[in-house]
Design a protein around this motif. Structure first.
Motif, PDB file in Angstrom:
ATOM      1  N   LEU A 184       0.837  -1.187   0.000  1.00 38.91           N
ATOM      2  CA  LEU A 184       0.000   0.000   0.000  1.00 38.91           C
ATOM      3  C   LEU A 184       0.882   1.251   0.000  1.00 38.91           C
ATOM      4  N   GLY A 185       0.588   2.155  -0.879  1.00 45.73           N
ATOM      5  CA  GLY A 185       1.385   3.356  -1.010  1.00 45.73           C
ATOM      6  C   GLY A 185       2.632   3.161  -1.851  1.00 45.73           C
ATOM      7  N   ARG A 186       2.897   1.946  -2.308  1.00 47.06           N
ATOM      8  CA  ARG A 186       4.075   1.686  -3.135  1.00 47.06           C
ATOM      9  C   ARG A 186       3.661   0.915  -4.388  1.00 47.06           C
ATOM     10  N   PRO A 187       2.916   1.531  -5.279  1.00 51.98           N
ATOM     11  CA  PRO A 187       2.422   0.810  -6.449  1.00 51.98           C
ATOM     12  C   PRO A 187       3.531   0.282  -7.353  1.00 51.98           C
ATOM     13  N   GLN A 188       4.737   0.882  -7.263  1.00 47.57           N
ATOM     14  CA  GLN A 188       5.819   0.416  -8.118  1.00 47.57           C
ATOM     15  C   GLN A 188       6.285  -0.988  -7.753  1.00 47.57           C
ATOM     16  N   TYR A 189       5.956  -1.435  -6.533  1.00 49.66           N
ATOM     17  CA  TYR A 189       6.348  -2.776  -6.119  1.00 49.66           C
ATOM     18  C   TYR A 189       5.238  -3.804  -6.335  1.00 49.66           C
ATOM     19  N   GLY A 190       4.103  -3.385  -6.856  1.00 51.74           N
ATOM     20  CA  GLY A 190       2.957  -4.286  -6.971  1.00 51.74           C
ATOM     21  C   GLY A 190       3.218  -5.459  -7.891  1.00 51.74           C
ATOM     22  N   ILE A 191       3.740  -5.199  -9.093  1.00 52.07           N
ATOM     23  CA  ILE A 191       3.957  -6.285 -10.054  1.00 52.07           C
ATOM     24  C   ILE A 191       5.047  -7.243  -9.575  1.00 52.07           C
ATOM     25  N   PRO A 192       6.230  -6.765  -9.130  1.00 53.75           N
ATOM     26  CA  PRO A 192       7.231  -7.716  -8.626  1.00 53.75           C
ATOM     27  C   PRO A 192       6.724  -8.569  -7.465  1.00 53.75           C
ATOM     28  N   THR A 193       5.951  -7.946  -6.552  1.00 56.20           N
ATOM     29  CA  THR A 193       5.417  -8.709  -5.424  1.00 56.20           C
ATOM     30  C   THR A 193       4.426  -9.761  -5.901  1.00 56.20           C
ATOM     31  N   ALA A 194       3.549  -9.381  -6.831  1.00 55.34           N
ATOM     32  CA  ALA A 194       2.570 -10.337  -7.356  1.00 55.34           C
ATOM     33  C   ALA A 194       3.258 -11.497  -8.067  1.00 55.34           C
ATOM     34  N   LEU A 195       4.282 -11.207  -8.862  1.00 52.44           N
ATOM     35  CA  LEU A 195       4.987 -12.268  -9.584  1.00 52.44           C
ATOM     36  C   LEU A 195       5.721 -13.187  -8.619  1.00 52.44           C
ATOM     37  N   THR A 196       6.292 -12.610  -7.562  1.00 58.33           N
ATOM     38  CA  THR A 196       6.980 -13.437  -6.566  1.00 58.33           C
ATOM     39  C   THR A 196       6.004 -14.374  -5.866  1.00 58.33           C
ATOM     40  N   LEU A 197       4.861 -13.850  -5.459  1.00 58.16           N
ATOM     41  CA  LEU A 197       3.850 -14.695  -4.821  1.00 58.16           C
ATOM     42  C   LEU A 197       3.354 -15.774  -5.770  1.00 58.16           C
ATOM     43  N   ALA A 198       3.194 -15.415  -7.057  1.00 60.75           N
ATOM     44  CA  ALA A 198       2.721 -16.391  -8.034  1.00 60.75           C
ATOM     45  C   ALA A 198       3.724 -17.531  -8.209  1.00 60.75           C
ATOM     46  N   VAL A 199       5.000 -17.196  -8.273  1.00 64.74           N
ATOM     47  CA  VAL A 199       6.025 -18.237  -8.414  1.00 64.74           C
ATOM     48  C   VAL A 199       6.032 -19.143  -7.180  1.00 64.74           C
ATOM     49  N   LEU A 200       5.864 -18.554  -6.001  1.00 65.20           N
ATOM     50  CA  LEU A 200       5.802 -19.367  -4.790  1.00 65.20           C
ATOM     51  C   LEU A 200       4.614 -20.324  -4.827  1.00 65.20           C
ATOM     52  N   LEU A 201       3.466 -19.827  -5.282  1.00 67.47           N
ATOM     53  CA  LEU A 201       2.291 -20.689  -5.380  1.00 67.47           C
ATOM     54  C   LEU A 201       2.501 -21.808  -6.398  1.00 67.47           C
ATOM     55  N   LEU A 202       3.374 -21.582  -7.343  1.00 67.92           N
ATOM     56  CA  LEU A 202       3.634 -22.598  -8.366  1.00 67.92           C
ATOM     57  C   LEU A 202       4.616 -23.658  -7.886  1.00 67.92           C
ATOM     58  N   VAL A 203       5.602 -23.268  -7.076  1.00 71.97           N
ATOM     59  CA  VAL A 203       6.663 -24.213  -6.705  1.00 71.97           C
ATOM     60  C   VAL A 203       6.433 -24.902  -5.364  1.00 71.97           C
ATOM     61  N   VAL A 204       5.597 -24.321  -4.500  1.00 77.41           N
ATOM     62  CA  VAL A 204       5.357 -24.959  -3.196  1.00 77.41           C
ATOM     63  C   VAL A 204       4.612 -26.282  -3.416  1.00 77.41           C
ATOM     64  N   PRO A 205       5.113 -27.398  -2.912  1.00 77.35           N
ATOM     65  CA  PRO A 205       4.515 -28.707  -3.227  1.00 77.35           C
ATOM     66  C   PRO A 205       3.049 -28.851  -2.834  1.00 77.35           C
ATOM     67  N   VAL A 206       2.607 -28.180  -1.759  1.00 76.53           N
ATOM     68  CA  VAL A 206       1.219 -28.341  -1.318  1.00 76.53           C
ATOM     69  C   VAL A 206       0.254 -27.455  -2.095  1.00 76.53           C
ATOM     70  N   SER A 207       0.754 -26.628  -3.000  1.00 76.65           N
ATOM     71  CA  SER A 207      -0.112 -25.724  -3.762  1.00 76.65           C
ATOM     72  C   SER A 207      -0.944 -26.504  -4.776  1.00 76.65           C
ATOM     73  N   PRO A 208      -2.213 -26.154  -4.958  1.00 74.06           N
ATOM     74  CA  PRO A 208      -3.021 -26.816  -5.995  1.00 74.06           C
ATOM     75  C   PRO A 208      -2.426 -26.651  -7.393  1.00 74.06           C
ATOM     76  N   ALA A 209      -1.790 -25.496  -7.657  1.00 68.49           N
ATOM     77  CA  ALA A 209      -1.174 -25.288  -8.968  1.00 68.49           C
ATOM     78  C   ALA A 209      -0.016 -26.257  -9.178  1.00 68.49           C
ATOM     79  N   ASN A 210       0.814 -26.409  -8.175  1.00 66.37           N
ATOM     80  CA  ASN A 210       1.935 -27.339  -8.277  1.00 66.37           C
ATOM     81  C   ASN A 210       1.432 -28.764  -8.517  1.00 66.37           C
TER      82      ASN A 210
END
Length: 227
Positions: free
Chosen positions: A156-182
């Motif tokens: 919040l208040g730092r929109p320039q970090y929104g895309i990098p943060t979203a991409l980082t969270l998305a990659v984590l959701l992809l690689v974590v073994p318990v994730s439905p995506a993984n």
């Protein structure tokens, strides 16, 4: 529901007019061209396409949330309420992601070779592979929207970090073994080796439940913060 639908269409128009849809689309197309050569096994290509869709969907959420100028968004929030505005943006990003999911499955099906790899003990039907790939892609799209929604909170208040943060969270959701995506992507990759397809319905259900809970939570939190 009528107002939310109208807000979803409004955010879709904003996304298209602002050209915020173009960078994630071009990145996705490039990654598919590089990662899925013509003639590769269909199941492996579907697994790769589903996995790459997750960060792209998160990127679209950031585009939908930031496509509107602050002054215009403030007027919209005053008229419709922050919860509906937030949900409209999330649904707009989800709509674009689902369209990409269907297009990706069709493209990989057209470009793919045998359904399973050459070492597989059997070759399943292309219809079963396409269904499994579509279900996995939808699950990844749902979780990508979830990642984009979550990224709205710590920056919040730092929109320039929104895309990098979203991409980082998305990659984590992809690689974590318990994730439905993984789980969904692993099942497709495994099917490419064995020829045994299991449609990832459980992953899709889990992704839908998680997105519903997180989407409702982030929308409620949006109503508590100043715009």
């Amino acid at each position: 529901m009528t107002r939310t639908g109208a807000l979803t269409r409004y955010h879709l128009e904003l996304l298209l007019r602002s050209h915020a849809w173009l960078p994630p689309f071009l990145a996705y197309a490039l990654l598919l061209v590089v990662g899925v050569p013509v003639g590769d096994p269909l199941l492996g290509g579907l697994g790769y396409g589903a996995g790459v869709l997750l960060p792209v969907s998160a990127w679209y959420v950031r585009g939908a949330l930031n496509a509107e100028p602050p002054a215009s968004r403030a007027c919209l929030v005053a008229a419709a309420g922050p919860v509906r505005v937030q949900l409209g943006a999330l649904l707009a990003a989800l709509t674009v992601s689902l369209v990409l999911a269907a297009g990706q499955v069709a493209a990989v099906w057209w470009a793919g070779g045998a359904v399973a790899g050459p070492g597989a003990p059997r070759q399943p039907s292309a219809g079963a592979a396409v269904l499994a790939g579509l279900v996995a892609s939808v699950a990844c799209a749902l979780l990508g929207v979830l990642a984009g929604a979550l990224a709205d909170r710590p920056v919040l208040g730092r929109p320039q970090y929104g895309i990098p943060t979203a991409l980082t969270l998305a990659v984590l959701l992809l690689v974590v073994p318990v994730s439905p995506a993984n789980t969904a992507v692993r099942e497709l990759v495994s099917a490419a080796r064995t020829g045994r397809i299991a449609v990832p319905w459980a992953s899709l259900l889990a992704a839908a439940v998680l997105l519903a809970a997180v989407g409702a939570g982030t929308a409620a939190l949006a109503g508590r913060r100043p715009e």
